[in-house]
Write an enzyme that holds these catalytic residues in place. Structure first.
Site, short mmCIF file in Angstrom:
data_model
loop_
_atom_site.label_atom_id
_atom_site.label_comp_id
_atom_site.label_asym_id
_atom_site.label_seq_id
_atom_site.Cartn_x
_atom_site.Cartn_y
_atom_site.Cartn_z
CG ASN A 23 -2.09 -1.03 0.99
OD1 ASN A 23 -2.31 -1.52 -0.11
ND2 ASN A 23 -2.78 -1.37 2.06
CB CYS A 115 -10.82 -6.21 -2.83
SG CYS A 115 -9.24 -6.93 -2.45
N PRO A 121 -15.89 4.52 -3.83
CG PRO A 121 -17.34 6.26 -3.35
CD PRO A 121 -16.70 5.05 -2.75
CB VAL A 122 -12.98 7.24 -8.31
CG1 VAL A 122 -12.36 5.86 -8.41
CG2 VAL A 122 -14.09 7.40 -9.34
CB VAL A 161 -10.39 9.70 6.90
CG1 VAL A 161 -8.93 9.29 6.81
CG2 VAL A 161 -10.57 10.75 7.99
CB VAL A 163 -5.67 5.69 2.25
CG1 VAL A 163 -4.26 5.46 1.73
CG2 VAL A 163 -5.70 5.49 3.76
CG ASP A 305 -6.16 -3.64 4.86
OD1 ASP A 305 -7.34 -3.82 4.52
OD2 ASP A 305 -5.34 -3.02 4.16
#
Length: 419
Positions: A23, A115, A121-122, A161, A163, A305
């Protein structure tokens, strides 16, 4: 499709060398598109998603080589479109968009795959780029971004938030005119790593690791050498493997300060943990773990995760533990599979109530997403009899040679080639 065949039960003990963080490696590979000179990226894990990213960078016209390190020369990039055939397998491809529009004034990326966990969403990437002055169109399944001249710095308050969107905005802002402030920014170690990589290339970034990141735009980014940080989720996965099998483990090439929340919960479960600068050891002294309550949330809280691995820990622990998932919906797909192995659990909305059992029994189970599938493999290591884990391509997306590393700890696991 390949499967894993696992014979249990085994006690896992020994040493494991942790790979670079997937990541962090993925956003760093895409951020290399911003550099006008060659970059060398060290400690990049050998994973399917990394190969796909390298292939995508090559298609855009970058020179990409791997010999231990990954070498990228993006000085000759001349294609500004990331096509569907590569993007469909990996949602990280959206990270090509920010660097392309920031450096070349245009970029388009097919809407992503990856996944299937709930809504990812973008939108946040798109609104962030729009606030920096980009024009965005959605056409024929592509996100198309363009700008006349340079992007402009902006004060951006993130709705939630994210990432992924923090990476997109931060990368694009490095070449924008003026200063960008990102409020409610993600604080993950992988964000810090990506920022530090950009700083190595000449970007001016402050506040990474806090919820307010400030980027002062520069005219160009040069080259450099950078080492990707260790994978905290891989580290946590192997620590749990030792804990549930009542074993002991030494993780080398680890970064303990990225795992505070996980180590605290493992100590609560009864593990004896020691840390050094780049190692973590865990010893259960042959004891069964105690159930713990876990609530996932963005960093520095407990990472989503690691949720599936701790669900498994609770299912073989003494007592009853509650696991609450607040980051992704639909992320308990491993629970029915573990129930097939004799686990006792109920799901109530976003919480799974785990009643620890003494032993699990081997069964045929199916991987549904990356971290869930890792927990099924670990379950197979401690279950009585044979476990077959199907659809393990999910695991290959995020763990480098997991079967070799588990075998070195004493697991009886083999990859069965699919038709």
């Amino acid at each position: 499709m390949d499967k894993f065949r696992v014979q249990g039960p085994t006690t896992l003990q020994g040493e494991v060398t942790i790979s670079g963080a997937k990541n962090a490696a993925l956003p760093i590979l895409f951020a290399a598109l911003l550099a006008e000179e060659p970059v060398e990226i060290q400690n990049v894990p050998k994973l399917k998603d990394v190969d796909t990213s390298m292939k995508l960078l090559s298609q855009l016209g970058a020179k990409v080589e791997r010999n231990g390190s990954v070498h990228i020369d993006a000085s000759q990039v001349n294609v500004f479109c990331a096509p569907y055939d590569l993007v469909k397998t990996m949602r990280a491809s959206i990270w090509a968009l920010g660097p392309l529009v920031a450096r070349f004034g245009q970029g388009q990326v097919s809407l992503p795959g990856g996944c299937t966990i709930g809504a990812r969403p973008v939108d946040l990437h798109i609104t962030g780029l729009e606030q920096l002055g980009a024009t965005i169109k959605l056409e024929e399944g592509y996100v198309k971004a363009s700008v006349e001249g340079r992007l402009k710095g902006a004060h951006i308050v993130m709705d939630k938030v994210s990432v992924g969107a923090t990476v997109t905005i931060m990368c694009a802002a490095t070449l924008a005119e003026g200063t960008t402030i990102i409020e409610n920014a993600a604080r993950e170690p992988e964000i810090v790593d990506t920022a530090n990589f950009l700083v190595t290339l000449g970007a001016k970034i402050a506040g990474q690791g806090t919820d307010r990141i400030t980027i002062e735009g520069v005219e160009r980014l040069g080259g450099g050498v950078y080492r990707v940080l260790p994978d905290r989720i891989e580290t946590g996965t192997f620590l749990v493997a030792a804990a549930i099998s009542r074993g002991k483990i030494l993780c080398r090439n680890a970064q303990p300060d990225t795992l505070d929340a996980v180590l605290a919960k493992l100590r609560d479960a009864g593990a004896d943990i020691e840390v050094g600068e780049d190692w973590i050891s865990l010893d259960m002294h042959g004891k069964r773990p105690k159930a713990v309550n876990v609530r996932t949330a963005p960093h520095p809280a407990f990472p989503t995760d690691m949720q599936a691995q701790f669900t498994l820990l609770n299912l073989v622990a003494q007592g009853t533990g509650f696991i609450t998932e607040t980051v992704f919906e639909n992320r308990f797909m491993h629970v029915p599979e573990l129930s097939r192995m004799g686990a006792r659990a109920e799901i109530e909305s976003n919480t799974v109530i785990c009643h620890g059992v003494e032993t699990l029994s081997g069964a045929q189970v199916m991987a549904t997403d990356l971290r869930a599938s890792a927990s099924l493999v670990l379950a197979g290591c401690i279950a009585e009899g044979t476990t077959i884990v199907d659809r393990i391509y999910h695991i290959d997306r995020g763990y480098e040679r997991i079967e070799d590393k588990l075998r070195a700890l004493g697991a009886n696991i083999e990859r069965v080639k699919g038709e």
